[in-house]
Design an enzyme around this catalytic site. Structure first.
Site, PDB file in Angstrom:
ATOM      1  N   LYS A 297       0.916  -1.201   0.008  1.00 14.53           N
ATOM      2  CA  LYS A 297       0.062  -0.194   0.077  1.00 14.53           C
ATOM      3  C   LYS A 297       0.929   1.261  -0.046  1.00 14.53           C
ATOM      4  O   LYS A 297       1.873   1.126   0.703  1.00 14.53           O
ATOM      5  CB  LYS A 297      -0.784   0.057   1.251  1.00 14.53           C
ATOM      6  CG  LYS A 297      -2.043  -0.922   1.237  1.00 14.53           C
ATOM      7  CD  LYS A 297      -2.749  -0.828   2.655  1.00 14.53           C
ATOM      8  CE  LYS A 297      -3.728  -1.830   2.612  1.00 14.53           C
ATOM      9  NZ  LYS A 297      -4.862  -1.669   1.665  1.00 14.53           N
ATOM     10  N   ARG A 371     -10.440 -11.594   1.738  1.00 18.21           N
ATOM     11  CA  ARG A 371     -11.044 -12.448   1.084  1.00 18.21           C
ATOM     12  C   ARG A 371     -10.420 -13.816   1.010  1.00 18.21           C
ATOM     13  O   ARG A 371     -10.772 -15.068   1.205  1.00 18.21           O
ATOM     14  CB  ARG A 371     -11.499 -12.209  -0.248  1.00 18.21           C
ATOM     15  CG  ARG A 371     -10.509 -11.792  -1.142  1.00 18.21           C
ATOM     16  CD  ARG A 371     -10.986 -11.145  -2.383  1.00 18.21           C
ATOM     17  NE  ARG A 371     -11.207  -9.564  -2.102  1.00 18.21           N
ATOM     18  CZ  ARG A 371     -11.422  -8.668  -3.075  1.00 18.21           C
ATOM     19  NH1 ARG A 371     -11.431  -9.041  -4.311  1.00 18.21           N
ATOM     20  NH2 ARG A 371     -11.438  -7.514  -2.573  1.00 18.21           N
TER      21      ARG A 371
HETATM   22  N1  BES Z   1      -8.103  -3.728   4.306  1.00 16.54           N
HETATM   23  C1  BES Z   1      -8.378  -3.147   3.147  1.00 16.54           C
HETATM   24  C2  BES Z   1      -9.440  -2.495   2.893  1.00 16.54           C
HETATM   25  C3  BES Z   1      -9.542  -1.091   3.463  1.00 16.54           C
HETATM   26  C4  BES Z   1      -9.321   0.123   2.896  1.00 16.54           C
HETATM   27  C5  BES Z   1     -10.149  -1.143   4.697  1.00 16.54           C
HETATM   28  C6  BES Z   1      -9.250   1.269   3.536  1.00 16.54           C
HETATM   29  C7  BES Z   1     -10.084   0.297   5.426  1.00 16.54           C
HETATM   30  C8  BES Z   1      -9.834   1.297   4.900  1.00 16.54           C
HETATM   31  C9  BES Z   1      -8.481  -4.458   1.930  1.00 16.54           C
HETATM   32  O1  BES Z   1      -7.683  -5.498   2.421  1.00 16.54           O
HETATM   33  C10 BES Z   1      -7.744  -4.071   0.702  1.00 16.54           C
HETATM   34  O2  BES Z   1      -6.726  -3.568   0.751  1.00 16.54           O
HETATM   35  N2  BES Z   1      -8.771  -3.997  -0.214  1.00 16.54           N
HETATM   36  C11 BES Z   1      -8.412  -3.562  -1.648  1.00 16.54           C
HETATM   37  C12 BES Z   1      -8.996  -4.768  -2.581  1.00 16.54           C
HETATM   38  C13 BES Z   1      -8.494  -4.794  -3.916  1.00 16.54           C
HETATM   39  C14 BES Z   1      -6.894  -5.072  -4.071  1.00 16.54           C
HETATM   40  C15 BES Z   1      -9.160  -5.929  -4.884  1.00 16.54           C
HETATM   41  C16 BES Z   1      -8.955  -2.183  -1.969  1.00 16.54           C
HETATM   42  O3  BES Z   1      -9.968  -1.928  -1.416  1.00 16.54           O
HETATM   43  O4  BES Z   1      -8.164  -1.497  -2.781  1.00 16.54           O
HETATM   44 MN    MN Z   2      -5.416  -5.443   1.651  1.00 19.53          MN
END
Ligand code: BES
Ligand code: MN
Ligand code: ZN
Length: 518
Positions: A297, A371
């Site tokens: 990230k 997931r």
């Molecule tokens: N934990 C994150 C989602 C999240 C984002 C929670 C902001 C709280 C605040 C999750 O694991 C994630 O990174 N999701 C990705 C999915 C994508 C890679 C398909 C996302 O939402 O960008």
């Molecule tokens: Mn994630």
């Protein structure tokens, strides 16, 4: 080398011995209805300041001064308004809380309790008395629940229990909050039996969410839950890496393999219902820190990913609440715990993973890890417990934050009856849900050229993520997915939720059980 290791482990294990976060700054007490003539007092009044209650009584006692004060301030008792009088009459402080209507729903009573607790949080008064002109024990208990939720703080890492703001010192917000109603002490029984377990469970969920990644990792999460569950009729099962390997749980292992802190699958079983009745299964995403893994990230706000385990915190806290209030229901809570880190042993984009169900997926992004861990958790609880329904709770996508902000959690379900029950529970508890579409064609967006599915791709991101999770649930089983990314963390305080971790979902699921499954 092994020596320093030992020392490090020992040092880290000390963290469990830290005092728990102060959850209730003022202890809550209940007493008979009476109107004190001095001290720190709060009363409530409906719109247009009707005759007959505590407001009118103090006004009469003060020779009409209270109505004059209200007039001068433009206070009319509207909902969410307050009249805050310091040194009025014999009172050190008299807080008049406007509540609008005469009769309030439970969540509105909780807001009143939270407003009073928060108003006196920076006060040095050691005794605050909330005079409520009603006679229902349950209403009084909801005032107390709101007060407890509203005064939550987390200060275990402050060396002096001193806030940053002026006037916020160690002597403030301590002592007791006495709730005086015509239900008298019966209110205390209702609170302790029915609602204190919920208040304490929400505080536990908030504590777990607030703990940073260096204090809370999968095994430590298990230890904290064991401590919180001790003395309660809960059966605890923990799968370690060896057990998960044996079961072929490639999904959760793939996420955990990049971290030095191994993953765990934690199950809490509570059998308060009829023997043999199929349980309700609540399954939570428990990523104790989500760096994104190799699909790392960006730096901005990455720290917030210490809270990527709130789904797990919510489901285990709910089970603890249900056990604490002896709910007549069978429940199994499952926490899929892992830390998502980039390292030489981490999963790569493109890796193909075989889950315990036998189904395979191709990793598009290691950041779509929630997931991945849920696949094996869902398979295991279906095989072991044969539940009658499954609700999973996860901080799954940034897309749900874009769609709903923090005001609602996203609800995805193919089962209208279950969706309806959850929406109603959200409305009643104040932890609200917004139903989102879950269309069959999302499946096409999850096709992989070499595996059964891929773990991400296409839009809408939250719906496609929900679809992926649903592929690990028997289609005949009622299932709902709650995406709580956004609603699990509040940037500004509300009466029952101070800024920060909200504990979202505990009150919702408790209400879902009370209204539809007891
Ligand atoms: N934990 C994150 C989602 C999240 C984002 C929670 C902001 C709280 C605040 C999750 O694991 C994630 O990174 N999701 C990705 C999915 C994508 C890679 C398909 C996302 O939402 O960008
Ligand atoms: Mn994630
Ligand atoms: Zn995540």
């Amino acid at each position: 080398m092994s020596r320093t290791r030992f020392a490090l482990v020992f040092f880290l294990s000390l963290s469990t011995a830290w005092p728990c976060a102060v959850q209730a700054q003022r202890s809550l007490a209940f007493d008979a209805h009476a109107l004190p003539e001095a001290g720190a007092v709060a009363i409530a009044v409906a719109e247009d300041l009707p005759e007959g209650g505590s407001f009118a009584a103090i006004d009469a006692r003060s020779g009409g001064a209270l109505r004059r004060a209200a007039q001068a301030e433009g206070f009319r008792g509207k909902a969410d308004s307050t009249l805050d009088l310091k040194g009025f009459g014999g009172y050190e402080r008299l807080l008049v809380v406007g509540v609008g209507k005469q009769s309030l729903a439970p969540r509105e009573l909780e807001d009143v309790g939270g407003r009073v607790a928060q108003a006196f949080a920076k006060s040095r008064a050691t005794r605050v008395e909330l005079v409520w002109d009603g006679d229902e024990a349950d209403a009084a208990a909801h005032l107390a629940l709101g007060a407890s939720l509203g005064q939550y703080t987390f200060d275990k890492y402050r060396s002096k229990k001193t806030g940053d703001e002026a006037g916020d010192d160690a002597a403030t917000g301590k002592g007791e909050l006495v709730i005086r109603t015509r239900a008298g002490k019966a209110a205390g029984d209702a609170y302790v039996a029915q609602w204190k377990p919920v208040a304490d469970a929400v505080a536990l969920a908030r504590d777990l969410a607030t703990e940073p990644g260096n204090a809370l990792w999968p095994e430590e999460f298990v230890a904290r839950v064991r401590a919180a569950a001790s003395g309660l009729p809960l059966r605890i099962e923990v799968l370690d890496v060896a057990a998960m390997r044996k079961l072929g749980m490639g999904g959760i292992l793939a996420v955990g393999q990049g971290s030095v802190r191994p993953p765990r699958l934690l199950l809490l079983r509570y059998d308060g219902g009829r023997a043999g009745d199929a349980p309700l299964a609540f399954v939570g995403k428990g990523i104790t820190f989500d760096s994104g893994g190799i699909s790392i990230k960006p730096n901005t706000n990455m720290w917030q990913m210490k809270g990527d385990m709130t789904g797990a915190a919510t489901v285990v806290s709910t089970a603890i609440a249900l056990a604490g209030r002896k709910a007549p229901v069978n429940v199994v809570a499952v926490a899929a715990l892992a830390e998502n880190m980039p390292s030489g042993s981490a999963s790569r984009p493109g890796d193909v993973v075989r889950t315990a169900s036998g189904k395979t997926f191709e990793i598009m992004s290691t950041d779509a890890e929630g997931r991945m861990v849920l696949t094996d958790a869902l398979w295991y609880v279906q095989r072991e417990d044969r539940p009658k329904l499954v609700v999973d709770v996860a901080t799954l996508t940034g897309a749900i934050v874009a769609a709903l902000g923090g005001d609602y959690a996203g609800l995805f379900s193919r089962d209208d009856r279950l969706a309806g029950q959850l929406l109603a529970a959200g409305e009643a508890s104040g932890e609200e849900l917004w139903r989102m579409p879950l269309r069959d064609e999302y499946g096409k967006r999850l096709k992989s050229p070499i595996a059964d599915l891929r773990n991400g791709g296409g839009t809408p991101g939250a719906g496609v993520g929900a679809y992926f999770i649903g592929e690990w649930v028997d289609r005949a089983l009622p299932w709902a997915h709650l995406d709580i990314a956004g609603s699990d963390w509040k940037d500004s305080a509300s009466p029952t939720v101070p800024e920060g971790a909200s504990g979202f979902g505990v009150r919702l699921l408790d209400r879902f059980v009370r209204d539809h499954h007891e």
